[in-house]
Write an enzyme that holds these catalytic residues in place. Structure first.
Site, PDB file in Angstrom:
ATOM      1  N   PHE A   1      17.821 -33.427  11.707  1.00 12.65           N
ATOM      2  CA  PHE A   1      19.051 -33.078  12.405  1.00 12.65           C
ATOM      3  C   PHE A   1      19.752 -32.019  11.563  1.00 12.65           C
ATOM      4  CE2 PHE A   1      17.968 -37.363  13.618  1.00 12.65           C
ATOM      5  CZ  PHE A   1      18.025 -37.294  14.991  1.00 12.65           C
TER       6      PHE A   1
ATOM      7  N   PHE B   1      19.977 -27.459  10.610  1.00 11.43           N
ATOM      8  CA  PHE B   1      19.548 -26.074  10.757  1.00 11.43           C
ATOM      9  C   PHE B   1      18.932 -25.669   9.416  1.00 11.43           C
ATOM     10  CE2 PHE B   1      23.116 -26.410  13.709  1.00 11.43           C
ATOM     11  CZ  PHE B   1      22.615 -25.798  14.841  1.00 11.43           C
TER      12      PHE B   1
END
Ligand code: CUA
Length: 159
Positions: free
Chosen positions: A76, A78
């Protein structure tokens, strides 16, 4: 065939509206070049991190001063979750996902895209102002979806 007077009025209004709506679509598509993203590029989601480009995601300045951001979205987070880009220069994002559908939204800008496994999402944005912009996932991707966020730091030239 006899058409009632008021029926004729309503038919005329409907006809005007149809022409108006159709014109709005045609003008937006033709004159203003507003259309859905046309970039389509596929990638094997199982080989994302083995690929030359997405194996080492990050920010790269091109020779012409434009910037390329390569990014991977994953449950979860970037990768990278914090990027630094220059103000006033075109920044092209290239993003893909090895697992599920994610999204990317950069608050305060019109950046809003889906990231779909098997595809490369690409868009270009020029940040008009320096500052810190919150970046978040806007497609529900699992129990920690709400924690999936990052930061875009837009800096003045030479900073
Ligand atoms: Cu990734 Cu929600």
């Amino acid at each position: 065939m006899k058409v009632d007077f008021y029926e004729k009025i309503w038919m005329a209004i409907a006809a005007v509206l149809i022409v108006a709506f159709l014109s709005a679509i045609l003008i937006a598509a033709g004159a203003q070049a507003i259309r859905p993203p046309s970039h389509q590029e596929t990638i094997n989601p199982e080989e994302v991190y083995d690929s030359e480009e997405f194996g080492s995601p990050g920010v790269e300045v091109q020779e012409d001063g434009s910037v390329r951001v390569t990014m991977v979205t994953e449950m979860f987070f970037f990768d990278p979750d914090e990027i630094v880009v220059p103000v006033g220069k075109p920044v092209t994002f290239r993003i893909t996902s090895p697992d599920v559908i994610h999204g990317i939204l950069v608050a305060g800008t019109n950046t809003n895209a889906m990231v779909i496994p098997g595809y490369v999402t690409q868009f270009t944005i020029t940040f008009p102002r320096a500052g810190e912009y919150l970046m978040m996932c806007h497609e529900y991707c699992g129990t920690l979806h709400h924690e999936m966020q990052g930061l875009v730091i837009v800096e003045e030239e030479g900073a």
